[in-house]
Design an enzyme around this catalytic site. Structure first.
Site, mmCIF file in Angstrom:
data_model
loop_
_atom_site.group_PDB
_atom_site.id
_atom_site.type_symbol
_atom_site.label_atom_id
_atom_site.label_comp_id
_atom_site.label_asym_id
_atom_site.label_seq_id
_atom_site.Cartn_x
_atom_site.Cartn_y
_atom_site.Cartn_z
ATOM 1 C CG ASP A 589 -2.171 -0.869 0.978
ATOM 2 O OD1 ASP A 589 -2.398 -1.261 -0.179
ATOM 3 O OD2 ASP A 589 -2.882 -1.170 1.954
ATOM 4 N NE ARG A 669 -13.716 -8.191 -1.865
ATOM 5 C CZ ARG A 669 -13.120 -7.010 -1.949
ATOM 6 N NH1 ARG A 669 -13.515 -6.131 -2.859
ATOM 7 N NH2 ARG A 669 -12.143 -6.687 -1.126
#
EC number: 1.14.11.7
Length: 736
Positions: A589, A669
């Site tokens: 990230d 999802r």
């Protein structure tokens, strides 16, 4: 043929006459004192404490060097335009003329060469007037004149100029401790402004590029685009200037000229290949900045990479396609960019996407560079003149096969030696690690096992069970009813705009996605387009996760929201049969992961300021979409998490936690993805606006985080469940 030869001979004689005349004309053309003499005068003035003399001489030295550079550029550019290499492509000798044809072609070539040389001689003047020693050139490259100037300016009370000179020198010499102390002192002085700390030697292309990247990293794509485009324009200007400056005298490398013995064509080859080498190295020079140990890798292609993302983020898909195709000129097999192009084709239509081509400037740049590389590799192969390719994008077929085999053999030898050394080092490290690993693991587990704060939340897996560090999985963070309400919010809010700002890459064309940020949801709630209480629930849930993360990881510094959004991804049924891609490939990230070298570079376009990440799932009634951790190789899976309502995954955002998301192959999802930073300067602006809007819309009682009561903060660390989250054992660009 005799007439043609006579014309060529007449031309050559005229060139020689012009060159001798230029000797006289040019001597009066250069009246400026040379930089080395002015620099010497400046250092002498410094030694005797003549501060005005230092300023006068050093400023003149800098101007003189700049004038010399401008003169070289002007002369070489103008003479190249006036006297290009021109061989008559339409002229083909008859069989009767064949014996003399080669001689005529040679005369034609050298005639053009002499004409350009005469032009340069006339324009530049005597060589002695514009030559600097290697040592003196190094002094200017090190920005030494500014070191003298900052003292002299300070002595004569020109504080603004002293600060600028000191800063300019320090940018080029970041390890210079005395100058750092001077700058610290200047910052304490009254009258000194932040704007005074400017780099007087900054390169326009690098300044625009760094500014564009900074704006991009701050999630301001609209503002970043003009700077990145300006950086490209300035880059090509600087690139041509750098290339022109390469056309100087032959460098004999010390005293090698004493033994240098080459015939006409070998001498021409040696000099020309040296010039081509210099021109290729302009890539490295323009990608370098004094603040960095190494140049930016793939500097020019990276402009198109950033622009592609930036144009995507502002909805300009046509320009995004153009930049994507331009990037693919350099890296045609780049998987992510090809996926992005497929995404654009789905958005714009195949026909329209095909009609958009890469940028002509990049095509010309690439073609010329490859032709030069072919010559340089040929010279390396045949004459043994070394060439280190500065680009990683060069196709393998440009390199001669014999040279490829030689380089492969050298690499294999180097790898074998490196492996042998590495194995020895690993044995030593293993012995040390075995003694320290157990104590470190206990320390980490103890550190990260803080209370979960709220009733109903259970620890499912900690770092040990997840085979890593700074990882956690919790269940029961929100209820089934809250999951359903937030999922409905996403589907309703998406009809008013997807709210999906700030993602770093277009997503797979095999799934549809839409989402909404916290601030956008609250605004829609205020306007009556979505239930206001649902938007408020979204706000409260994100704050709840933030508090849990702070507590569980026992952070001494508060977490700030860096970016957050509620997003749903739906599998497109008709394209799932032969699907091989992930929803999100493995990434880290806060850095750019290179899985092949096991290195993660912490620089833009990565969000380097992100410290912790979390994802809260809203449902599990779909196929695929499992979250998984890997090693740095992006292949070795260390743990896998199966989504379900109320389940949260939290982890630190660094190299210890590469992760990806498997493809959603059926159904939808939905999840809330959150990134946090420990640096308040990078706090999400939308979050600040959301905080203000909540204060305006709700009473203090309604602003309570939730009706749940936090548990006693002194409770012991929770114990994780022992079962696997995915229902099976774990098997060995920027959304969670």
């Amino acid at each position: 043929m005799a007439v043609r030869a006579l014309k060529l001979l007449t031309t050559l004689l005229a060139v020689v006459a012009a060159a001798s005349q230029a000797e006289v004309e040019s001597e009066a053309g250069w009246g400026m004192v040379t930089p080395d003499l002015l620099f010497a005068e400046g250092t002498a003035a410094y030694a005797r404490g003549d501060w005005p003399g230092v300023v006068l001489s050093m400023e003149r030295a800098l101007r003189s060097r700049a004038a010399l550079r401008a003169l070289r550029l002007r002369c070489r550019t103008q003479c190249a335009a006036d006297f290009p290499w021109e061989l008559d492509p339409d002229w083909s000798p008859s069989p009767a003329q064949a014996s003399g044809a080669a001689a005529l072609r040679d005369l034609s070539f050298f005639g053009g060469l002499l004409r350009r040389a005469a032009c340069l001689r006339r324009c530049l003047g005597p060589p002695a007037a514009h030559s600097l020693s290697e040592e003196m050139e190094l002094e200017f490259r090190k920005r030494s004149p500014y070191n003298y100037l900052q003292v002299a300016y300070f002595k004569i009370n020109k504080l603004e100029k002293a600060v600028a000179a000191a800063h300019t020198f320090f940018v080029g010499n970041p390890e210079h401790m005395e100058m750092q102390q001077n700058l610290d002192y200047y910052q304490t002085m009254s009258g000194v402004k932040e704007a005074d700390f400017k780099d007087l030697e900054t390169q326009p292309h690098m300044q625009e590029f760094r500014l564009g990247v900074r704006l991009y990293s701050e999630e301001q794509p609209q503002e970043a685009v003009p700077h990145l485009e300006a950086a490209l324009q300035e880059y090509f200007v600087a690139y041509e200037e750098c290339r022109a400056l390469c056309e100087g005298p032959y460098d004999y490398d010390g005293y090698n000229y004493l033994e240098y013995n080459a015939d006409l064509f070998q001498a021409i080859t040696d000099h020309y290949i040296q010039v081509l080498n210099c021109k290729q190295n302009c890539v490295t020079e323009l990608a370098s900045h004094p603040s960095r140990e190494k140049p930016f890798e793939d500097f020019l292609p990276s402009h198109y990479n950033y622009l592609q993302f930036a144009y995507y983020n502002i909805g300009n898909y046509t320009q995004a396609v153009e930049c994507a195709k331009t990037y693919l000129l350099f890296f045609p097999n780049d998987e992510v960019m090809n996926q992005n192009l497929a995404y654009y084709a789905a958005m714009l239509g195949e026909e329209h996407t095909r009609s958009i081509g890469p940028r002509e400037s990049a095509k010309e740049y690439r073609q010329r560079s490859l032709l030069e590389k072919e010559l340089l590799f040929f010279a390396y192969d045949v004459f043994g003149i070394p060439f280190v390719d500065p680009d990683s994008w060069t196709p393998e077929e440009v390199i001669p096969k014999r040279l490829q085999e030689k380089q492969k053999s050298e690499r294999e030898t180097a790898v074998r030696i490196s492996q042998e050394i590495g194995n020895l080092m690993k044995e030593i490290e293993t012995l040390v690690e075995e003694k320290t690993k157990e104590s470190l693991d206990v320390s980490r587990l103890t550190r990260e096992g803080g209370p979960l704060l709220y009733e109903g939340i259970s620890l499912t897996m900690n770092s040990k069970l997840l085979n890593g560090s700074q990882r956690v999985v919790m269940d029961g963070v929100i209820s089934d009813h809250e999951c359903q309400e937030l999922q409905r919010l996403t589907n309703v809010a998406a009809t008013s705009g997807d709210g999906y700002r700030g993602q770093t890459s277009p997503h797979t064309p095999n799934e549809k996605f839409y989402g909404v940020t916290v601030f956008k949801a609250l605004k829609l709630g205020q306007e009556g387009k979505v239930p206001l209480q649902s938007a408020h629930l979204y706000y409260n849930v994100t704050e709840k996760v933030r508090r849990i993360m702070e507590s569980y990881f026992r952070l001494d510094t508060p977490l700030y929201f860096s970016y957050s959004h509620l997003v749903c991804r739906t599998a497109i049924e008709e394209v799932q049969a032969e699907r091989k891609d992930d929803s999100h490939p493995v990434h880290v990230d806060n850095c750019i992961l290179n899985a092949e070298t096991l290195v993660c570079v912490k620089e833009p376009p990565a969000y380097t300021f992100r410290d912790y990440s979390a994802i809260l799932y809203l449902n599990g009634d779909f196929d695929g979409g499992n979250f998984y951790f890997t090693e740095l190789d992006a292949k070795t899976v260390t743990a896998e998490v199966q989504p379900q309502c109320g389940r949260a995954v939290g982890f630190s955002s660094g190299t210890e936690n590469p992760h990806g998301v498997k493809a959603v192959t059926r159904g939808q999802r939905c999840a809330i993805a959150l990134w946090f930073t420990l640096d308040p300067r990078h706090s999400e602006r939308d979050r600040v606006q959301a905080d203000d809007l909540v204060k305006m819309l709700f009473s203090p009682e309604e602003m309570d985080l939730s009706q749940e009561q936090p548990l006693d903060a002194q409770q012991g660390p929770p114990e994780p469940a022992q079962e696997s989250l995915s229902g099976s054992e774990s098997k060995p660009k920027d959304e969670l």
